[in-house]
Scaffold this motif. Structure first.
Motif, short mmCIF file in Angstrom:
data_model
loop_
_atom_site.label_atom_id
_atom_site.label_comp_id
_atom_site.label_asym_id
_atom_site.label_seq_id
_atom_site.Cartn_x
_atom_site.Cartn_y
_atom_site.Cartn_z
N THR A 95 1.25 -1.23 0.07
CA THR A 95 -0.10 -0.10 0.28
C THR A 95 1.11 1.49 -0.19
O THR A 95 0.06 2.06 -0.19
N THR A 102 -5.13 0.36 -2.64
CA THR A 102 -5.34 1.18 -1.96
C THR A 102 -5.64 0.58 -0.52
O THR A 102 -5.10 1.12 0.48
N SER A 141 -5.24 -1.03 4.95
CA SER A 141 -5.28 0.32 3.60
C SER A 141 -3.87 1.36 3.35
O SER A 141 -3.66 1.47 4.33
N LYS A 142 -4.28 2.25 1.99
CA LYS A 142 -3.21 3.82 2.00
C LYS A 142 -3.93 4.07 3.71
O LYS A 142 -3.00 5.35 3.41
#
Length: 309
Positions: A95, A102, A141-142
């Motif tokens: 990520t 994403t 997640s990012k």
């Protein structure tokens, strides 16, 4: 990830690499070795729609690159790590290193290699394969949101008494007799969700997740069997499953939910008879026919009730 494309179609896609097999050895200066074997699955949610719609592969992370990255990151783990820590490390890399990725979903199954003992002494570099497997799924997640799930596959448990099944629905299709004396055998699959939602909230204790894995397994086993001498009566697989899940949530506040699957693996009482001799062998809770198909299927999920305050 889902989005609407030309023509009003809803489109969802992800890609990754499955069944990446890794063996990792850590060698200590005193000659002791530690070993782990992992089967790694990586799935990436990324902005690479053009590869599907326009034959443009410029935003795709090649699955072969994903495979190679798994080995590189394993090499970078200079000290022994848990399967959860390795999954988090991989998810963080994908990520952060790739702008278009994403979310990374990393699933790992760890084989149960156990150190052997020779003449009562732990062997420095000898291992044997155990039974149940340690599993994990990490979603990162990012934006930094984290979800960590761990689990056990193939925990085979059996007790030869202190089990029964009575009071169930009886109708014209029912031939199963009621009993307060039967064997209880199952192969537990359990997954549990930790309440850590960011990397900064994770425990800093080395090998924490491996310790918690062993703690959960002990809670399951202790609840299933009861005390060594008296045991504990099981009126159904359902009741025992519930008590096992409740024990895990009761003992470990960092676990927010558990999902248990416990097939009822049947051992059928053996009675041999014939027309001329109705009692060649009479069953006395001592001779059984082991079967694995068909078997009862019982599962449930237990979660903590979230406070609204």
């Amino acid at each position: 990830m889902a989005e609407t494309i030309n023509g009003g179609l809803k489109f969802e896609q992800r890609h990754g690499k499955s069944r990446v097999r890794v063996g990792r050895v850590w060698k200590l200066p005193n000659g002791s070795h530690f070993f782990a074997e992992w089967k790694v699955n990586v799935s990436l949610l990324s902005d690479c729609v053009a590869s599907y719609l326009h034959q443009d592969n410029s935003d795709i992370v090649a699955t072969d690159t994903i495979k190679n990255t798994v080995y590189v990151k394993a090499k970078e783990c200079s000290e022994q790590v848990t399967v959860e820590d390795f999954a988090i490390k991989l998810a963080q890399h994908f990520t952060s290193f790739y702008q278009q990725v994403t979310t990374a979903i990393v699933n790992i199954v760890e084989k149960p290699w156990e150190r052997v003992s020779v003449n009562g002494q732990p062997h420095k570099h000898g291992f044997k394969l155990g039974s149940e497997k340690h599993t994990t799924e990490v979603i990162f997640s990012k934006l930094g949101t984290l979800q960590v799930n761990s689990g056990i596959e193939g925990l085979a448990l059996l007790k030869t008494t202190q089990s029964g099944f009575e009071g169930f629905i009886r109708d014209k299709y029912t031939i199963l007799p009621e009993t307060r004396e039967r064997m209880l055998a199952t192969e537990v699959t359990i997954s549990w969700k930790y309440n850590y939602n960011s990397v900064s909230s994770l425990p800093v204790k080395p090998l924490y997740f491996s310790e918690r894995y062993m703690d959960v397994k002990k809670a399951l086993v202790d609840t299933f069997f009861g005390s060594p001498n008296e045991g504990v009566y099981s009126p159904s697989v359902q009741r025992t499953l519930y008590l096992m899940g409740k024990a895990v949530l009761g003992r470990f506040p960092d676990i927010s939910s558990v999902h248990l699957k416990m097939p009822n693996i049947h051992f059928l009482p053996v009675n041999l008879s014939s027309k001329d001799n109705p009692e060649i062998v009479k069953f006395a809770d001592d001779v059984y026919l082991p079967t694995d198909e068909p078997h009862g299927s019982i599962e449930a999920r237990l979660s903590r009730v979230q406070s609204k305050m």
